[in-house]
Design a protein around this motif. Structure first.
Motif, short mmCIF file in Angstrom:
data_model
loop_
_atom_site.label_atom_id
_atom_site.label_comp_id
_atom_site.label_asym_id
_atom_site.label_seq_id
_atom_site.Cartn_x
_atom_site.Cartn_y
_atom_site.Cartn_z
N LEU A 158 0.83 -1.19 0.00
CA LEU A 158 0.00 0.00 0.00
C LEU A 158 0.87 1.25 0.00
CD1 LEU A 158 -2.64 -1.06 2.71
CD2 LEU A 158 -2.76 -1.36 0.21
N ASN A 159 0.58 2.18 -0.90
CA ASN A 159 1.34 3.42 -1.06
C ASN A 159 2.76 3.17 -1.56
OD1 ASN A 159 1.22 6.30 -0.88
ND2 ASN A 159 2.51 6.24 0.93
N GLY A 160 3.00 1.99 -2.11
CA GLY A 160 4.35 1.64 -2.55
C GLY A 160 4.89 2.53 -3.65
N GLY A 161 4.02 3.09 -4.48
CA GLY A 161 4.49 3.94 -5.56
C GLY A 161 4.95 5.31 -5.10
N ALA A 162 4.31 5.84 -4.07
CA ALA A 162 4.64 7.19 -3.59
C ALA A 162 5.67 7.17 -2.48
CB ALA A 162 3.37 7.88 -3.09
N ALA A 163 5.92 6.02 -1.88
CA ALA A 163 6.78 5.93 -0.70
C ALA A 163 8.22 6.32 -1.02
CB ALA A 163 6.74 4.52 -0.12
N GLN A 164 8.80 7.08 -0.09
CA GLN A 164 10.22 7.42 -0.17
C GLN A 164 11.07 6.48 0.67
OE1 GLN A 164 8.35 11.02 1.06
NE2 GLN A 164 9.91 12.23 0.01
N LYS A 165 10.46 5.91 1.70
CA LYS A 165 11.13 4.93 2.55
C LYS A 165 10.22 3.71 2.68
CE LYS A 165 14.73 7.49 3.90
NZ LYS A 165 16.14 7.13 3.61
N LEU A 166 10.85 2.54 2.80
CA LEU A 166 10.12 1.29 2.94
C LEU A 166 10.59 0.56 4.19
CD1 LEU A 166 10.60 -0.01 -0.72
CD2 LEU A 166 8.55 1.11 0.16
N LEU A 167 9.66 -0.11 4.83
CA LEU A 167 10.00 -1.09 5.85
C LEU A 167 9.71 -2.46 5.26
CD1 LEU A 167 8.75 0.54 9.17
CD2 LEU A 167 11.11 0.08 8.48
N ALA A 191 16.83 3.30 -3.65
CA ALA A 191 18.14 2.66 -3.60
C ALA A 191 18.35 1.78 -4.82
CB ALA A 191 18.27 1.83 -2.32
N GLU A 192 19.62 1.55 -5.15
CA GLU A 192 19.96 0.67 -6.26
C GLU A 192 19.45 -0.73 -5.98
OE1 GLU A 192 23.92 -0.85 -8.75
OE2 GLU A 192 24.12 0.58 -7.08
N GLY A 193 18.77 -1.33 -6.97
CA GLY A 193 18.25 -2.67 -6.82
C GLY A 193 16.77 -2.74 -6.46
N VAL A 194 16.16 -1.58 -6.17
CA VAL A 194 14.73 -1.54 -5.87
C VAL A 194 13.96 -1.23 -7.15
CG1 VAL A 194 12.90 -0.42 -4.54
CG2 VAL A 194 15.15 -0.78 -3.50
N ALA A 195 12.99 -2.06 -7.49
CA ALA A 195 12.16 -1.84 -8.69
C ALA A 195 10.70 -1.97 -8.29
CB ALA A 195 12.51 -2.83 -9.79
N SER A 196 9.90 -0.98 -8.67
CA SER A 196 8.50 -0.93 -8.25
C SER A 196 7.56 -0.87 -9.45
CB SER A 196 8.29 0.31 -7.36
OG SER A 196 6.93 0.46 -7.02
N THR A 197 6.49 -1.64 -9.39
CA THR A 197 5.43 -1.60 -10.40
C THR A 197 4.13 -1.21 -9.71
OG1 THR A 197 6.49 -3.36 -11.68
CG2 THR A 197 4.18 -2.89 -12.15
N GLY A 198 3.65 0.01 -9.97
CA GLY A 198 2.45 0.51 -9.32
C GLY A 198 1.19 0.14 -10.08
N TYR A 199 0.08 0.07 -9.37
CA TYR A 199 -1.22 -0.20 -9.96
C TYR A 199 -2.29 0.26 -8.99
CZ TYR A 199 -0.48 -4.30 -6.99
OH TYR A 199 -0.19 -5.12 -5.93
N ARG A 200 -3.52 0.31 -9.48
CA ARG A 200 -4.64 0.75 -8.64
C ARG A 200 -5.42 -0.45 -8.13
NH1 ARG A 200 -5.60 6.29 -8.84
NH2 ARG A 200 -3.65 7.25 -9.56
N LEU A 201 -5.82 -0.36 -6.87
CA LEU A 201 -6.72 -1.35 -6.29
C LEU A 201 -8.14 -1.10 -6.80
CD1 LEU A 201 -5.40 -1.33 -2.61
CD2 LEU A 201 -4.83 -2.94 -4.44
#
Length: 378
Positions: A158-167, A191-201
């Motif tokens: 949730l909010n993975g596309g807008a997040a600047q930091k992740l836990l 960070a290097e190695g992080v790849a995100s694919t966003g979508y809508r619920l």
């Protein structure tokens, strides 16, 4: 049940209600959800200025030091307006985990940024195979000198596309489904190695699938192997928030359906005068009130630290799914064909309730957990 809000809680409730009234008419809401990441940064800054982002945090970090009741008040109003801003993922999940397990240095660095509306966060814990089992984790963290390096994939962040930091919940030891051996890691979303694919619920809010390829973590949150315990505690509080949001949506959908029955005419009379529809409205009202009663019970139990809190919480989440289906289905049917269109907000409320059911475990899953808990207690 006698459940009275304090003066401060009433003020918070009124403040959120006014915001929803001024900014979340149906057309305004549609425009907001259509923005990048599904929410408005201007709204988020208003949240910060009004102090809502500070509610769960300690005064030492610029917070209000609020509890479950304060969160419930906010989320219930958000549900009534179908507010799309990421209060749940950033403040309650990401922020809640920082509050529960981070070092003072990390808290001092990040929590004031959340409170000021400057930092978006997300909690990456679900995986493709895990369904609703938090401990089913394949993502691995390995030591590389003094650092921890993460490899794996997380879904429905949730909010993975807008997040600047992740836990990130990753396995630092043990086998795939062990509750022991899970740890929480703070990761820079860029960070290097992080790849995100966003979508809508289904309800228009954003989530993302995120892969980690030899990503170096910035910090460990809590001790090694403490990830499952921290996650379970924070998810319990998030369940209350989801239920409060769902209750707000149910109340609003009930009110809109009742108003429609009073104004829609058929055979020369208002359809609200038909006894069959009146009985169905009573059933909708009863489902809503049952949810409210269980919510109040669970909030009080959680606030007091009662031993019975987990049982109340599971019963509540089951009711959210059951009542949501009842109220959503009846709302659509009683609006007739118009209830299936995008011209009315009915469908948007139904979609919100569908997502509320699935978050952190649907009604069937919670019923199984409740039965297991009762069996264990003898």
């Amino acid at each position: 049940m006698n459940f009275n809000l304090t003066e401060e809680q009433t003020m918070i409730q009124d403040s959120v209600a006014r915001f929803v009234q001024d900014n979340y008419a149906f057309d305004q809401r549609n425009a907001t959800v259509a923005l990048e990441h599904g929410f408005s940064l201007d709204h988020w800054q208003q949240f910060a200025e009004l102090g809502w982002l500070s509610i769960p945090f300690a005064e030492a970090h610029g917070g209000f030091d609020g509890g479950p009741v304060d969160t419930m008040v906010i989320m219930q109003e958000f549900g009534r307006g179908l507010v799309s801003e990421p209060f749940l993922p950033t403040v309650l999940l990401f922020g809640g985990l920082l509050k529960a397990g981070a070092s003072e240095d990390v808290k001092n660095a990040l929590i004031p940024q959340i409170v000021a509306g400057e930092l978006q966060g997300a909690f990456a814990f679900l995986e493709r195979q895990s369904r609703y089992i938090i401990s089913d984790v394949r993502t691995r963290a390995r030591r590389d000198g003094v650092n921890w390096v993460i490899n794996g994939e997380k879904v429905v962040v949730l909010n993975g596309g807008a997040a600047q930091k992740l836990l990130v919940l990753a396995r630092s030891s043990g086998e795939q489904s062990d509750e022991n051996g899970l740890s929480l890691f703070l990761v820079d979303a860029f960070a290097e190695g992080v790849a995100s694919t966003g979508y809508r619920l289904t309800d228009g809010r954003e989530a993302a699938n995120i892969t980690f390829n030899n990503v170096t973590a910035e910090a460990v949150i809590g001790g090694l192997g403490e990830g499952y315990g921290l996650t379970s505690t924070v998810v319990d509080h998030a369940l209350l928030a989801v239920a409060a949001d769902a209750l707000g949506a149910m109340e609003s959908l009930n009110a809109r359906t009742l108003e429609y029955l009073k104004t829609r005419k058929q055979f020369g009379t208002h359809i609200g005068s038909f006894q069959a529809l009146q009985h169905r409205m009573v059933d909708m009202f009863a489902a809503c009130e049952n949810t409210k009663s269980l919510l109040y019970r669970a909030v009080c139990a959680m606030d007091a630290g009662d031993e019975d809190a987990r049982r109340s919480l599971l019963a509540l989440k089951f009711m959210v799914g059951k009542a949501g289906r009842k109220i959503g289905g009846e709302g659509i049917q009683m609006h007739g064909g118009m209830g299936m269109t995008e011209e009315l907000p009915v469908g948007s409320y139904v979609k919100r309730l569908m997502i509320a059911n699935t978050l952190f475990g649907d009604a069937d899953h919670q019923q199984q957990r409740f039965s297991a808990l009762v069996s264990e207690a003898g």
